[in-house]
Scaffold this motif. Sequence first.
Motif, short mmCIF file in Angstrom:
data_model
loop_
_atom_site.label_atom_id
_atom_site.label_comp_id
_atom_site.label_asym_id
_atom_site.label_seq_id
_atom_site.Cartn_x
_atom_site.Cartn_y
_atom_site.Cartn_z
N TRP A 1 0.80 -1.22 0.00
CA TRP A 1 0.00 0.00 0.00
C TRP A 1 0.84 1.29 0.00
CZ3 TRP A 1 -5.38 0.24 2.72
CH2 TRP A 1 -6.20 -0.76 2.19
N PRO A 2 1.94 1.35 0.76
CA PRO A 2 2.70 2.61 0.76
C PRO A 2 3.18 3.05 -0.62
CG PRO A 2 3.34 1.25 2.63
CD PRO A 2 2.47 0.40 1.75
N THR A 3 3.44 2.12 -1.52
CA THR A 3 3.88 2.49 -2.86
C THR A 3 2.73 2.51 -3.86
OG1 THR A 3 4.48 0.17 -3.29
CG2 THR A 3 6.23 1.65 -2.52
N GLN A 4 1.76 1.59 -3.70
CA GLN A 4 0.67 1.52 -4.66
C GLN A 4 -0.46 2.50 -4.37
OE1 GLN A 4 -0.12 -2.70 -4.41
NE2 GLN A 4 1.22 -3.17 -6.13
N TYR A 5 -0.61 2.85 -3.10
CA TYR A 5 -1.62 3.82 -2.70
C TYR A 5 -0.97 4.86 -1.80
CZ TYR A 5 -4.58 -0.01 -4.33
OH TYR A 5 -5.15 -1.01 -5.09
N PRO A 6 -0.03 5.65 -2.35
CA PRO A 6 0.74 6.58 -1.52
C PRO A 6 -0.10 7.67 -0.87
CG PRO A 6 1.11 7.00 -3.87
CD PRO A 6 0.35 5.71 -3.78
N TRP A 7 -1.32 7.85 -1.34
CA TRP A 7 -2.21 8.86 -0.75
C TRP A 7 -2.85 8.38 0.56
CZ3 TRP A 7 -7.14 6.83 -0.56
CH2 TRP A 7 -7.40 5.77 -1.44
N VAL A 8 -2.67 7.10 0.87
CA VAL A 8 -3.21 6.56 2.12
C VAL A 8 -2.21 6.80 3.25
CG1 VAL A 8 -3.97 4.48 3.33
CG2 VAL A 8 -4.53 4.79 0.90
N ASP A 9 -2.66 7.39 4.33
CA ASP A 9 -1.80 7.63 5.50
C ASP A 9 -1.37 6.29 6.08
OD1 ASP A 9 -0.63 8.30 7.91
OD2 ASP A 9 -2.19 9.71 8.50
N THR A 10 -0.08 6.04 6.13
CA THR A 10 0.42 4.73 6.57
C THR A 10 0.09 4.43 8.03
OG1 THR A 10 2.59 5.72 7.04
CG2 THR A 10 2.29 4.66 4.89
N GLN A 11 -0.22 5.45 8.82
CA GLN A 11 -0.63 5.18 10.20
C GLN A 11 -1.93 4.38 10.24
OE1 GLN A 11 -0.77 8.78 12.52
NE2 GLN A 11 1.45 9.06 12.48
N GLY A 12 -2.68 4.46 9.17
CA GLY A 12 -3.93 3.72 9.10
C GLY A 12 -3.77 2.23 8.90
N LEU A 13 -2.53 1.77 8.67
CA LEU A 13 -2.28 0.35 8.46
C LEU A 13 -2.11 -0.42 9.76
CD1 LEU A 13 0.24 0.56 5.46
CD2 LEU A 13 -2.26 0.45 5.41
N GLN A 14 -2.35 0.25 10.88
CA GLN A 14 -2.13 -0.38 12.18
C GLN A 14 -2.97 -1.64 12.36
OE1 GLN A 14 0.20 0.30 14.30
NE2 GLN A 14 -0.43 -1.29 15.71
#
Length: 248
Positions: A169-182
Amino acid sequence: MTDILAPWTAEEFEAQLRGKSSSYHIHHPFHRMMAAGTLTPAQLRGWVANRFYYQISIPLKDAAILSNCDDREIRREWIQRILDHDGRNIGATDGSEDPGGIEAWIGLGLAVGLSRDDVTSLRLVAPATRFAVDAYINFARRQPWQEAVASSLTELFAPHIHQQRIDTWPTQYPWVDTQGLQYFKQRLTQARRDVEHGLRFTLAYFSQTRALQERALQILQFKLDVLWALADAIMLSQCEIEILGAKP
């Protein structure tokens, strides 16, 4: 026929259960699109919003298992699943507070651009999503608790899909805040622990006869079908939104 066949060994039975991975929803077209990074922001938001209905239903499923279960030792381990999702010691000042997986999923919704109300109001949840999830909850309420335990073994295949999202997700959906992957990070550990418990019980209880082993495989397939139907519902609802020109 299965009544006169000898049971599989524990190793053979476990291999049969794990062999169901080919039906896991990681292979569904919608999830393959997600893994490839080709979902639109609207489609990803739609998935998060719809899956929230499944997330809030998990503790209800586990509470149903507990209410039917007369085995104290099983209950003492199984109750952890409810705490994982609902949270524990809310408001504690000693550092023991854990808001739980449901709150983490709301955080995922915020990370993809939804508001808290978008997620928690359930207004974006498709009718077919509700139908699929409710079918699973009703199964857990009405069937013997041993069968409901076996249905949880789709967790065998979950860590891979969680890790896949963390990695891509960090590379394919860079607009997603990575903190949300918790949420996905939490489930890597929790799912493996849950599998160890559920698999241990299933291998012991259902290995008494070949017929019981076959029943466990049917139950696992049912749960896999629920997850597949859930993915179908989400994909079709997002196609409808795009056709109508609406945006969640």
